[in-house]
Structure formats: C-alpha cells, structure tokens
Scaffold this motif. Structure first.
Motif, PDB file in Angstrom:
ATOM      1  N   LYS A 229       0.836  -1.205   0.000  1.00  0.00           N
ATOM      2  CA  LYS A 229       0.000   0.000   0.000  1.00  0.00           C
ATOM      3  C   LYS A 229       0.870   1.254   0.000  1.00  0.00           C
ATOM      4  N   HIS A 230       1.944   1.217   0.773  1.00  0.00           N
ATOM      5  CA  HIS A 230       2.856   2.356   0.866  1.00  0.00           C
ATOM      6  C   HIS A 230       3.469   2.668  -0.496  1.00  0.00           C
ATOM      7  N   TYR A 231       3.955   1.630  -1.187  1.00  0.00           N
ATOM      8  CA  TYR A 231       4.620   1.867  -2.471  1.00  0.00           C
ATOM      9  C   TYR A 231       3.636   2.112  -3.604  1.00  0.00           C
ATOM     10  N   GLN A 232       2.414   1.641  -3.438  1.00  0.00           N
ATOM     11  CA  GLN A 232       1.355   2.045  -4.371  1.00  0.00           C
ATOM     12  C   GLN A 232       1.184   3.558  -4.339  1.00  0.00           C
ATOM     13  N   SER A 233       1.162   4.090  -3.126  1.00  0.00           N
ATOM     14  CA  SER A 233       0.964   5.526  -2.949  1.00  0.00           C
ATOM     15  C   SER A 233       2.120   6.308  -3.563  1.00  0.00           C
ATOM     16  N   ILE A 234       3.360   5.860  -3.323  1.00  0.00           N
ATOM     17  CA  ILE A 234       4.521   6.555  -3.875  1.00  0.00           C
ATOM     18  C   ILE A 234       4.501   6.489  -5.402  1.00  0.00           C
ATOM     19  N   ALA A 235       4.177   5.319  -5.947  1.00  0.00           N
ATOM     20  CA  ALA A 235       4.127   5.165  -7.407  1.00  0.00           C
ATOM     21  C   ALA A 235       3.074   6.088  -8.014  1.00  0.00           C
ATOM     22  N   GLU A 236       1.926   6.186  -7.361  1.00  0.00           N
ATOM     23  CA  GLU A 236       0.865   7.065  -7.863  1.00  0.00           C
ATOM     24  C   GLU A 236       1.313   8.522  -7.831  1.00  0.00           C
ATOM     25  N   GLN A 237       1.971   8.926  -6.736  1.00  0.00           N
ATOM     26  CA  GLN A 237       2.427  10.308  -6.601  1.00  0.00           C
ATOM     27  C   GLN A 237       3.438  10.681  -7.677  1.00  0.00           C
ATOM     28  N   LEU A 238       4.303   9.728  -8.038  1.00  0.00           N
ATOM     29  CA  LEU A 238       5.389  10.014  -8.978  1.00  0.00           C
ATOM     30  C   LEU A 238       5.060   9.600 -10.414  1.00  0.00           C
ATOM     31  N   GLY A 239       3.895   9.021 -10.609  1.00  0.00           N
ATOM     32  CA  GLY A 239       3.508   8.592 -11.944  1.00  0.00           C
ATOM     33  C   GLY A 239       4.314   7.413 -12.457  1.00  0.00           C
ATOM     34  N   LEU A 240       4.679   6.491 -11.562  1.00  0.00           N
ATOM     35  CA  LEU A 240       5.489   5.336 -11.923  1.00  0.00           C
ATOM     36  C   LEU A 240       4.609   4.112 -12.180  1.00  0.00           C
ATOM     37  N   ILE A 241       5.034   3.280 -13.104  1.00  0.00           N
ATOM     38  CA  ILE A 241       4.341   2.024 -13.389  1.00  0.00           C
ATOM     39  C   ILE A 241       4.512   1.092 -12.197  1.00  0.00           C
ATOM     40  N   MET A 242       3.429   0.460 -11.763  1.00  0.00           N
ATOM     41  CA  MET A 242       3.475  -0.452 -10.619  1.00  0.00           C
ATOM     42  C   MET A 242       3.638  -1.886 -11.119  1.00  0.00           C
ATOM     43  N   THR A 243       4.841  -2.442 -10.925  1.00  0.00           N
ATOM     44  CA  THR A 243       5.125  -3.794 -11.384  1.00  0.00           C
ATOM     45  C   THR A 243       5.160  -4.758 -10.203  1.00  0.00           C
ATOM     46  N   GLY A 244       5.345  -6.040 -10.509  1.00  0.00           N
ATOM     47  CA  GLY A 244       5.414  -7.025  -9.446  1.00  0.00           C
ATOM     48  C   GLY A 244       5.875  -8.370  -9.954  1.00  0.00           C
ATOM     49  N   GLY A 245       6.419  -9.160  -9.044  1.00  0.00           N
ATOM     50  CA  GLY A 245       6.865 -10.490  -9.422  1.00  0.00           C
ATOM     51  C   GLY A 245       7.276 -11.314  -8.224  1.00  0.00           C
ATOM     52  N   SER A 246       7.460 -12.598  -8.464  1.00  0.00           N
ATOM     53  CA  SER A 246       7.765 -13.544  -7.394  1.00  0.00           C
ATOM     54  C   SER A 246       9.212 -13.463  -6.919  1.00  0.00           C
ATOM     55  N   ASP A 247      10.146 -13.048  -7.804  1.00  0.00           N
ATOM     56  CA  ASP A 247      11.588 -13.127  -7.538  1.00  0.00           C
ATOM     57  C   ASP A 247      12.000 -14.588  -7.382  1.00  0.00           C
ATOM     58  N   PHE A 248      11.394 -15.435  -8.187  1.00  0.00           N
ATOM     59  CA  PHE A 248      11.656 -16.872  -8.161  1.00  0.00           C
ATOM     60  C   PHE A 248      13.112 -17.165  -8.472  1.00  0.00           C
ATOM     61  N   HIS A 249      13.738 -18.011  -7.621  1.00  0.00           N
ATOM     62  CA  HIS A 249      15.120 -18.446  -7.826  1.00  0.00           C
ATOM     63  C   HIS A 249      15.236 -19.966  -7.906  1.00  0.00           C
TER      64      HIS A 249
END
Length: 293
Positions: A229-249
């Motif tokens: 939620k915190h980084y959603q807010s920062i991304a929205e404020q800065l107009g950044l694309i919100m990505t995501g992934g598992s970081d599978f190793h």
C-alpha cells in the motif's frame, strides 16, 4: 484476467534451473507473461524467448542490475532491453567482474570466521556448469555452506553470514542506481526499482524518477501488505508504473527461494504499460561501441 510474473531468475545467474523451465512453470501457473531478470546477465533470454514462442506465452527480456547507494545494495530491473547490444553486454561484463571480486572477498571473510569453504566448493555445489556470461552470487555461496553443514538452511546462511550487515557481508564499489538507469535506457529498456521495501531508502525514489526511473516493483514476495500500500501511494504520486513479481530463484535445500513462479503477479496491462514506456522514454544507444564500460 491475464497475468504476468515480472521477476524471475534462472541458472544463468543464481536460479537453479534453465529459463525454459521458468517458462514451463509459468504456463503451468496459468500466466500469460513472464520476465527473465537475471543478475547482471542476459544469458538466459534467448532460450526463454524460444520456449515462450513454442508455448504461446509472452516473454519479456529483462535484467536485474546490481548497484550500491550509500553502502546499500540497490537493484534496478530493466525490461524490454536490447539484450544483444555490444555496449550493453560489455557493461554487464564489468558488473560480473565486480561480482566475482565480491565472491572472493566473502569467501575470505568466511575463512577468517573459521568456516572452511572455498570457491572450488561453491563451483562444486552448482546444479549446472557456468558459462562465461553467467553469474555466481550469494545464493551459491549459501548453498555451499549448507552442503558443508555450516548452516541448516539458505535463510540461516543469509541471516548469519551473507545478508546485509551479517558477519561475512562485503560490498565492494559498484555503479550507483543512476548509472544503471542510464544504461537500461540506452539499451532501449525500461528501468524499474526492484523490491524497494528491502532498502529503507524511500527518499531515493524521487531522485531516481528525475533521471528516468519508469516503474516501482510494488508487489514482491518479501513485501508486506502494508508495504505494498505504501509503495502504491509513492508510485501514484510520482507517476510510476506499478510492477510485481515472485523473484523466483528455484529450490534450494527443499525450499523455494523467494517464492514460486506466479506467487506475485500483475495484470498483462502492466506489460503493455512497460512496452509503451519503451517506445516513449528510452534513449538511443550510443553508436560508438568502443566506449569504456
């Protein structure tokens, strides 16, 4: 709804399996897209693209570049990069040289702590042999410690010895994230800050956005719901694309690290956003391929 996992690793870096297996797991998980984002190498991308074309799944060529800012490891993801560009490949080679230096320094520190482990032990613990353009990292050292009985799990190896601030942790000079963003843009890619919740450096994000950062990895296996939620807010404020992934190793010591393919994912519309950003924000790669890396 169609989804993509935008953060996975293969045996080209510190994953445990070839990229074609990541594609198979993505299909099994019902994904429509997957990114291959190995550390400081693009050696697994061609195999992934071939497997993706056969499986009907979208493969996003990517990389995860290792940088340091104020003593803190910072990782920058690059999506839709030109993974064949000679200058970009030369720059990645320079990063792998630093990574090899760091491995030797960590082994020396472990020896000083009384743990009898060598780089030969690390090589012997590898699931597959390494090519010149592939990387060895801390998970490989952790695996050697596990196999020699010094730790009971990969997590313990990081907690006690290899993680940030742990007993054998070292961090030689590396490029800063600003430089990684420039390199990704010049390689025709889209730069995204990986797992910001692991850094505690939120003040850095606007500075990176000012020099071309296009996205923020909001959804990650190590992020709590509150952090997301915190980084959603920062991304929205800065107009950044919100990505995501598992970081599978892959799996080590019977445990998947960090999470299975598809455990964290985003809608395919995010892949489209990254493609649009590639068309509108990337720079032209310098034509002089003799530039020093």
């Amino acid at each position: 709804m169609l989804y993509a996992d935008l953060h996975t690793h293969t045996s080209a870096s510190d994953g445990t399996q070839p990229s074609s297996e990541n594609i198979r797991l993505a299909v099994k998980a019902g994904l429509a897209g997957i990114a291959i984002t190995d550390h400081d190498t693009v050696a697994g991308i061609d195999e992934a693209l071939e497997a993706g074309s056969q499986s009907g799944i979208t493969v996003i060529p990517g990389v995860e570049i290792s940088t340091v800012f104020e003593g803190q490891d910072i990782h920058v993801l690059g999506y839709w990069i030109d993974h064949t560009n000679p200058l970009f490949l030369s720059r990645l080679t320079s990063l792998r040289d630093v990574r090899e230096q760091r491995n030797v320094m960590m082994i020396e520190r472990l020896n000083e702590l009384g743990l009898q482990v060598t780089m030969e032990d690390v090589w012997a613990s590898l699931e597959t042999s390494k090519k010149a353009d592939e990387t060895i990292g801390r998970p490989h050292i952790a695996d050697a410690l596990l196999k020699k009985g010094y730790v009971s799990s990969i997590a313990e190896a990081f907690d006690r010895y290899l993680g940030n601030g742990a007993a054998a942790y070292v961090n030689p000079p590396r490029i800063e994230p600003f430089t990684a963003i420039e390199w990704i843009l010049e390689a025709g890619g889209v730069p995204v800050l990986a797992h910001p919740g692991l850094y505690d450096l939120d003040e850095l994000i606007p500075r990176l956005a000012d020099v071309g950062l296009a996205g923020l990895e909001v959804y990650h296996s190590d992020h709590s719901p509150e952090q997301e939620k915190h980084y959603q807010s920062i991304a929205e404020q800065l107009g950044l694309i919100m990505t995501g992934g598992s970081d599978f190793h892959g799996e080590r010591g019977g445990v998947v690290f960090h999470a299975p393919v598809g455990a964290r994912k985003v809608e395919m519309s995010v892949v489209k956003q990254l493609a649009e950003a590639k068309r509108t924000t990337t720079k032209q790669m310098p034509s002089d391929n003799t530039e020093e890396a």
